[in-house]
Write an enzyme that holds these catalytic residues in place. Structure first.
Site, PDB file in Angstrom:
ATOM      1  N   GLU A  92       1.357 -22.148 -25.490  1.00  0.00           N
ATOM      2  CA  GLU A  92       0.331 -22.447 -24.485  1.00  0.00           C
ATOM      3  C   GLU A  92      -0.687 -23.418 -25.069  1.00  0.00           C
ATOM      4  O   GLU A  92      -1.100 -24.372 -24.436  1.00  0.00           O
ATOM      5  CB  GLU A  92      -0.363 -21.172 -24.019  1.00  0.00           C
ATOM      6  CG  GLU A  92      -1.332 -21.453 -22.883  1.00  0.00           C
ATOM      7  CD  GLU A  92      -1.987 -20.193 -22.310  1.00  0.00           C
ATOM      8  OE1 GLU A  92      -2.554 -20.296 -21.234  1.00  0.00           O
ATOM      9  OE2 GLU A  92      -1.939 -19.119 -22.951  1.00  0.00           O
ATOM     10  N   SER A 128      -5.796 -11.796 -19.158  1.00  0.00           N
ATOM     11  CA  SER A 128      -7.204 -11.397 -19.254  1.00  0.00           C
ATOM     12  C   SER A 128      -7.531 -10.192 -18.384  1.00  0.00           C
ATOM     13  O   SER A 128      -6.865  -9.910 -17.386  1.00  0.00           O
ATOM     14  CB  SER A 128      -8.107 -12.557 -18.807  1.00  0.00           C
ATOM     15  OG  SER A 128      -7.963 -13.647 -19.665  1.00  0.00           O
ATOM     16  N   ASN A 144     -12.233 -23.024 -26.826  1.00  0.00           N
ATOM     17  CA  ASN A 144     -12.230 -23.905 -28.003  1.00  0.00           C
ATOM     18  C   ASN A 144     -13.077 -23.328 -29.133  1.00  0.00           C
ATOM     19  O   ASN A 144     -12.840 -23.651 -30.303  1.00  0.00           O
ATOM     20  CB  ASN A 144     -12.696 -25.305 -27.607  1.00  0.00           C
ATOM     21  CG  ASN A 144     -11.610 -26.052 -26.841  1.00  0.00           C
ATOM     22  OD1 ASN A 144     -10.578 -25.463 -26.499  1.00  0.00           O
ATOM     23  ND2 ASN A 144     -11.825 -27.329 -26.597  1.00  0.00           N
ATOM     24  N   GLU A 145     -14.040 -22.477 -28.813  1.00  0.00           N
ATOM     25  CA  GLU A 145     -14.812 -21.828 -29.869  1.00  0.00           C
ATOM     26  C   GLU A 145     -13.886 -20.908 -30.684  1.00  0.00           C
ATOM     27  O   GLU A 145     -13.930 -20.900 -31.917  1.00  0.00           O
ATOM     28  CB  GLU A 145     -15.969 -21.015 -29.267  1.00  0.00           C
ATOM     29  CG  GLU A 145     -17.140 -21.868 -28.773  1.00  0.00           C
ATOM     30  CD  GLU A 145     -16.844 -22.636 -27.502  1.00  0.00           C
ATOM     31  OE1 GLU A 145     -15.924 -22.230 -26.750  1.00  0.00           O
ATOM     32  OE2 GLU A 145     -17.514 -23.655 -27.252  1.00  0.00           O
TER      33      GLU A 145
END
Lengths: 276, 363, 276, 363
Positions: free
Chosen positions: B240, B126, B347-348
């Site tokens: 992952e 990230s 999760n979105e």
């Protein structure tokens, strides 16, 4: 019937909000320590929650005064009080002076061991009973005031997290647009708003009736609505919300602790059912 | 259909169980300097028994164990209460990429030291403006003599506060978004690297920001082809989200602890949540057994990622609702569980992937 | 360990699917009445659910054969059987011949009153016990086979509703685009898929072990997953799904009935907990 | 703050309670021809006591009751087990629009017969291609001598199978979407109208398709200005979503029945759902009391619409989970509850409205 706050009450909430937002802490300077009306206490504690103020405020401002009645607590001005009601409130939040309720008898108490709350800002202690301070105290009402103000605080915490998250969703961009434009985020936040909006009248309704059933219903609804607000706030913030550097964590951890403080949701649901 | 374990797996299970029973000990948090070194020692001890990477080839420190045996190992590992793995990011994220896209030289050089925890790896995916939208990352690798110079900033880099090396994606070409990215390995102690630990909700630096200012990476630390980094990274991203990083053993162990907790603190109103936690863990375990024959695709791994991350939250929240705010033995796991629906792709995002790639709904 | 269906089993499922899709009903012509292996029964009943086949199939194909064992049921070929296991299965689905279990004793039974199920396609009857047919029957295993095949049927129902809804979401347009492009619809359907995908291995796992704990776990998970599928299917279809003219209703109503048939989710959760 | 009832409201409450106690009787389903007429008779009986529209002016058949008294009436009505209102669409959807946008002539002509159920009204909003996206409707009204000719098709028209008249939006101008629409009233038995009843899940025709082939509407049946129909319809749409159509009394009564059911069929694992149903109904009741002083805006009504529709499903599903598949006295209410999250704007649309208009998230 007039089930809305008076203009004095909304003004008082605004004053408290500005005071706490400015980082001030001496609530007594606003006369908060003289508030005894349950509706007014809800106004105060919603703002206490709205700013995630830590410390034994429920105990010092609502519960111990109700237990002591007219009797002076004998503590120095500004000193904090705390109280346990075993088994429902087995521990006390750290304070200057401790009490313990056994039936309708109020004892002085001394702290014996420190305990770790899920919220590190809440320092808890076990208490050992000392001399009797008063008998025939209104323990049941004082407990309900604890539950009520805890519910109000949860409501304020939930509102604050909704505000934080709405702001974040408007400003944080991913995939070339503010994340608040994604329907999943919109629906998450709509659910938070619905939960809080419908929990709120239960808190004020309980303050008006002050019966155990209504107070417990308020605690159940605010525990669920505020915790939903916390979970969704974290989800929408993502990793930044998971850091100790971001203010969300303070709200989230306090919400999780207050969710089971002053009686678990399960205990309060049992109390509602008994009263129906 | 058959759920029985063969003789060699049973023997292996017995060995693992017995070894763990005599060796597992509580360690300090791996997110402190001292705890990190305790964990490194523990992993070296595992490695000395060839138990740190059982499914790897023996040449790299493993036992050539089958996937089933690896699952059995994980069940035993978590059931024994053994500590979290500080080498997890390397073993479960980088290693599969090296097996699939690395060179023989890279595997020989990198994997054995990873297995022994001599080198502990952090992930560096990230960036501040590239979270869910990873393809918008901006850090660059610029060609130089014999290698590349890294510039930019990575964040939410798990373990980076104390780890040795890191892996991540960098812009090496002119393309936009998924194009022109390269998968690179770098040393967290190299000149030009600044690591700023970030405290998590529990106050400990479980992740860090990594600032990169002309950090040199030699050519042999490019994984896969230059410019092909997105494909290289994504081809094992399912690891992952799915099978490897969160093996079912973790949840079956936690669910069993929850059942024990409930027996000591029974509250009939919470019974269903306790039972559902156990059923959910069992579902994930059986689902994983089913995937042994046909490994999960990337989108299928999104299904399990959403499932196990929400299961983990449910297990821990139920424990807290049973115990109240004083929840010894559950608080750390609870806080960790809250990160599950966020990391490795929120999760979105996973639900979008499921709807678009498994159900074929329009983008 | 080999926790996947054999190619014979997947072929058999495909044959059943085509057969039922073509509107045929004589399952015995496919040899289904000779299936006794629990895994094979799950294969059969997932397809039975997938096509919302009505009638006492669980009873005729799985439960009564297990109770009768080698003993011929004495019924004409093609006749349907039904059975009640009071108190857990208090009523029977309408059939040609009825049985009633009392402990490990199998009685003939006669219907006394008709009852209305939430699913009008399920005609239920109360039973009154008649003569003893057999003693020491494997009642517990037969009951578990009923629970298992009911779970498989729920799984198939859920899958069918997910398929129907996915197709609808791809074709129905509102606001100028297919509704399946809205993230709320995507997430609804993703949740359905996740629920079914993780319930499925529990059903096959229970078929392999045939222990009560695993059978109950399968029933709990499929009841929730299939009912979630039904609710979301209705929500995504909107008003059209609420009409008797659309096929969704048949699936939805059968799912709701089977959710509490062969033991409620609550009873099965209790059974799981006891076994842990 | 004060939750007490004043003396006149208490008197009114006592009158209503006593009248209902002696007059309420079970009726057949209003979605059958015979049941429809039974309901019409019942409503006439209510009207004869001026109890059919208590909050309306006396001139139209009401009692000029306050909103609080109306809420009290509704609580008593539902608590008594009195039947559903066949006049509901007229009273709660059309009447508020006439009060706000109608002419004196329209009010005088339409409201008294509505109050007496001499004319029962159906709504005619949706079309096959215009459901959630109502603004995409295509039915037209073309100018003719002395009025308008309606053409097109309406669907999901509640009560239309047996009702007398209907109200809806039609395209009268050249504008797109929300523009060029007009709010019109028409006779369901006029020449050119074909009503095709549609069976619902319960097998009964609770709604219908309405085909319109040059159906004449006189000028005096235009509500509001020509071309201003969207605003006219939406200004009172909150009535459907919020306060009036689903008064809290309906849910407090259902929740009380659920509590009784639980006492007869206690299952501790379902206790919380029972209690939450009661708490939810109470929350909606108190929320409505709070709205008496400051009526809800349209978007605020979206909040209550999502809440009461999901509460209604939860109440009925809990009853079914307690009873199993044989659920006498609950099945019809359960089926009806399932339509709540769909009609009057799906809950997905409502959540968009809440997010965009109350929280200000970008469209």
């Amino acid at each position: 019937m007039m089930f809305t706050l008076s203009s004095e009450q909304t003004d008082f909430a605004a004053v408290l909000h500005d005071f706490l937002r400015a980082g001030k802490t001496d609530l007594a300077s606003l006369g908060v320590d003289e508030v005894t009306d349950p509706v007014d206490l809800v106004v105060v504690f919603e703002e206490v929650g709205h700013h995630a103020v830590a410390g034994p405020l429920i105990e010092s401002l609502a519960v111990v005064p109700a237990l002591m009645g007219g009797v002076a607590a004998g503590a120095a001005a500004g000193a904090t009080h705390s109280v346990a009601f075993p088994p429902l409130v087995p521990h006390a939040v750290e304070a200057d002076r401790y009490f313990l309720i056994d039936g309708d008898t109020l004892h002085e108490a001394t702290p014996t061991a420190e305990l770790e709350s899920v919220d590190p800002s809440r320092r808890l202690v076990d208490l050992s009973p000392g001399p009797i301070v008063a008998t025939d105290v209104p323990a049941a009402r004082a407990f309900d005031l604890g539950v009520l103000t805890c519910s109000a605080q949860l409501l304020g915490l939930g509102r604050a997290m909704l505000e934080l998250t709405t702001t974040h969703a408007k400003t944080r961009a991913q995939f070339g647009k503010p994340i608040g434009q994604f329907q999943a985020v919109k629906h998450h936040l709509a659910n938070v708003l619905i939960g809080l909006e419908l929990a709120r009248p239960l808190v004020f309704g309980a303050a008006v009736t002050m019966n155990s059933r209504d107070v417990s219903a308020a605690k159940v609804a605010t525990s669920d609505a505020a915790w939903q607000a916390a979970r969704i706030a974290l989800q929408v913030h993502g990793a930044i919300g998971y850091t100790a550097e971001h203010e969300l964590g303070r709200f989230l951890l306090q919400t999780r602790a207050l969710r089971t403080a002053w009686g678990s949701p399960s205990m309060h649901r049992a109390r509602v059912l008994e009263a129906l | 259909m058959d759920l029985s374990l063969d003789a060699s797996t049973l023997t292996f299970q017995a060995e693992v169980r017995s070894w763990l029973a005599t060796h597992v000990r509580p360690l300090s948090s791996m997110d402190t300097a001292a705890g990190f070194e305790e964990h490194r020692s523990w992993e070296r001890q595992l490695a000395s028994e060839r138990l740190s990477v059982v499914s790897w080839p023996a040449a790299f420190g493993g036992r050539d164990a089958s996937l089933l045996q690896w699952l059995v190992f994980e069940e035993e590992y978590h059931a024994s209460g053994a500590p979290g793995r500080v080498s997890q990011n390397g073993i479960f994220l980088l290693a599969p990429t090296l097996f699939a896209h690395g060179t023989d030289e890279q595997r020989a050089r990198i994997l054995p030291s990873m297995a022994r925890a001599d080198v502990v790896w952090a992930q560096a995916w990230s960036e501040p403006e590239a979270g869910s939208d990873l393809a918008s990352l901006r850090s660059t690798a610029v060609r130089c003599d014999g290698g590349w110079l890294l510039r930019g900033q990575k964040t939410w880099s798990s373990r980076a506060a104390f780890a040795d090396r890191a892996f991540g994606l960098f812009r090496t070409g002119p393309g936009e978004r998924h194009r022109g990215l390269t998968y690179l390995l770098f040393d967290l102690r190299a000149p030009g690297v600044t690591v700023r630990p970030i405290a998590q909700l529990d106050g400990e630096p479980g992740f860090a920001e990594v600032f990169l200012d002309d950090v040199f990476v030699p050519d042999h630390d490019v994984v896969g082809e230059v410019g092909d980094g997105w494909r290289v990274a994504m081809s094992t991203a399912g690891n992952e989200r799915g099978l490897t990083l969160r093996s079912p053993g973790r949840f079956t162990a936690a669910a069993s602890r929850l059942v024990e907790l409930y027996r000591k603190n029974p509250d009939p109103a919470l019974r269903d949540r306790v039972v559902d936690a156990w059923i959910g863990a069992q579902a994930y375990r059986l689902h994983t057994f089913g995937a042994l024959a046909a490994p999960l695709s990337g989108p299928a791994a999104s299904v399990t990622k959403v499932f196990w991350s929400e299961l983990d939250v449910a297990i821990h929240e139920t424990a807290l609702d049973l115990l109240g705010e004083v929840a010894p033995g559950w608080r750390d796991g609870w806080l960790f569980s809250l990160s599950g629906p966020i990391y490795a792709g929120t999760n979105e995002i996973q639900r979008n992937v499921i709807a678009e790639r498994l159900l074929g709904l329009p983008r």
